[in-house]
Structures are given as C-alpha cells and as structure tokens.
Design a protein around this motif. Sequence first.
Motif, PDB file in Angstrom:
ATOM      1  N   ALA A   1     -32.945  54.327 -11.430  1.00 35.81           N
ATOM      2  CA  ALA A   1     -31.956  54.161 -10.109  1.00 35.81           C
ATOM      3  C   ALA A   1     -32.793  53.197  -9.014  1.00 35.81           C
ATOM      4  CB  ALA A   1     -31.372  55.349  -9.550  1.00 35.81           C
ATOM      5  N   ALA A   2     -33.894  53.950  -8.802  1.00 34.66           N
ATOM      6  CA  ALA A   2     -34.889  53.142  -7.800  1.00 34.66           C
ATOM      7  C   ALA A   2     -35.067  51.798  -8.163  1.00 34.66           C
ATOM      8  CB  ALA A   2     -35.960  54.151  -7.248  1.00 34.66           C
ATOM      9  N   GLU A   3     -35.505  51.758  -9.343  1.00 32.51           N
ATOM     10  CA  GLU A   3     -36.124  50.149  -9.778  1.00 32.51           C
ATOM     11  C   GLU A   3     -34.844  49.125  -9.862  1.00 32.51           C
ATOM     12  OE1 GLU A   3     -37.483  51.444 -13.747  1.00 32.51           O
ATOM     13  OE2 GLU A   3     -39.399  51.455 -12.969  1.00 32.51           O
ATOM     14  N   ARG A   4     -33.722  49.767 -10.143  1.00 36.77           N
ATOM     15  CA  ARG A   4     -32.520  48.856 -10.012  1.00 36.77           C
ATOM     16  C   ARG A   4     -32.141  48.333  -8.644  1.00 36.77           C
ATOM     17  NH1 ARG A   4     -28.663  52.361 -12.139  1.00 36.77           N
ATOM     18  NH2 ARG A   4     -29.861  52.119 -14.230  1.00 36.77           N
ATOM     19  N   ARG A   5     -32.307  49.504  -7.892  1.00 41.67           N
ATOM     20  CA  ARG A   5     -31.925  49.191  -6.460  1.00 41.67           C
ATOM     21  C   ARG A   5     -33.222  48.060  -5.786  1.00 41.67           C
ATOM     22  NH1 ARG A   5     -28.528  52.171  -2.806  1.00 41.67           N
ATOM     23  NH2 ARG A   5     -28.805  51.306  -0.696  1.00 41.67           N
ATOM     24  N   LEU A   6     -34.298  48.313  -6.164  1.00 40.60           N
ATOM     25  CA  LEU A   6     -35.456  47.623  -5.776  1.00 40.60           C
ATOM     26  C   LEU A   6     -35.248  46.149  -6.096  1.00 40.60           C
ATOM     27  CD1 LEU A   6     -38.008  47.844  -4.113  1.00 40.60           C
ATOM     28  CD2 LEU A   6     -39.284  48.410  -6.115  1.00 40.60           C
TER      29      LEU A   6
END
Length: 160
Positions: free
Chosen positions: A77-82
């Motif tokens: 999720a963090a990679e996607r948002r980043l």
Amino acid sequence: MSVIIWITEGTWPACVDAARERADTADLVLLHVADDALSEAAHGAFAGLLGRGRPERDPGTRLEDLSRAAADDLFTAAERRLGRPASRLALHGRAEQQVVRAADGADLLVCARDGDRTRLGPRSLGPATRFVVDHAPCPVLLVWPDAAPGLGTLPPPPHH
C-alpha cells in the motif's frame, strides 16, 4: 540522499505523502518494525502448556505468519501511494531501537506523531516515537497523521 520512511499501521499515509512531497530525488526506504513480543509469548505458552511434538499447532508461528502478511500488505500500500520505487526494510524487535539503528547513515527519517492527536503538546508522541526523535542519528521530519489541532489545544503553561 537517502530517506527512511517509518511506516506503521494508522500513520503510514502521512509519512509517505511527506516523503513524496519533499524527497523527489532521494533513495527511499520503507521501514516497518514488527514487535515479536506477542508471538514469543504464544510460543512460550504453547511449549509450556502443551509440550512438544506438534509444532504445526504452535500459535506463535501463526502470529508470525499473520505479522509478515500484514507488513507485506502495508509495504504494498505504501509503495502504491508513493508512486515510485522504494526499498523495503522489514525488521523485528523493539521499534524504537530498530528505527534508530536503521536511521544510522540516512539523510532524513520521516515519522508520524502517534500519541494524543487531539491537542498540541508532548503527549502527541508515543513512547517509541519520543525515543526515536530524541535519539535518531539523522534529521527527523515529524508529521501529523491528520490535520494538526488548532493552537487553542496547547496545554496550559506550568505554574511557578
């Protein structure tokens, strides 16, 4: 430039957004620390109460598997948002100690307030984050995971 983004359940979006906005050319590292105390307690209880011989029934192993899956979901999720590449660093142990160790050599550590978020003041930091802010070997960007409360929420000054 290297930036460590400490992601935790509940506050990670603000940390990722802050890093994305301020560190567009930096090497980014998403850091998650799993506390092993619960799974270790379950391992101990299983061994003490039920003995050996059926390791597949050990609840500590199940808790470790769930923790790994939750961390993987958080990283994804963090990679996607980043919206850009980042390294993953998954550590285990006491969060405050692991984060300080991981920040050694970094140019910036991004973390979020995790205490009382309804008012300004020192209680807006939980114990682990307070330790990290006090001991990080690099500059720290401390962000509010939500909108910061207004100045009217400052604690009253001490009486002398």
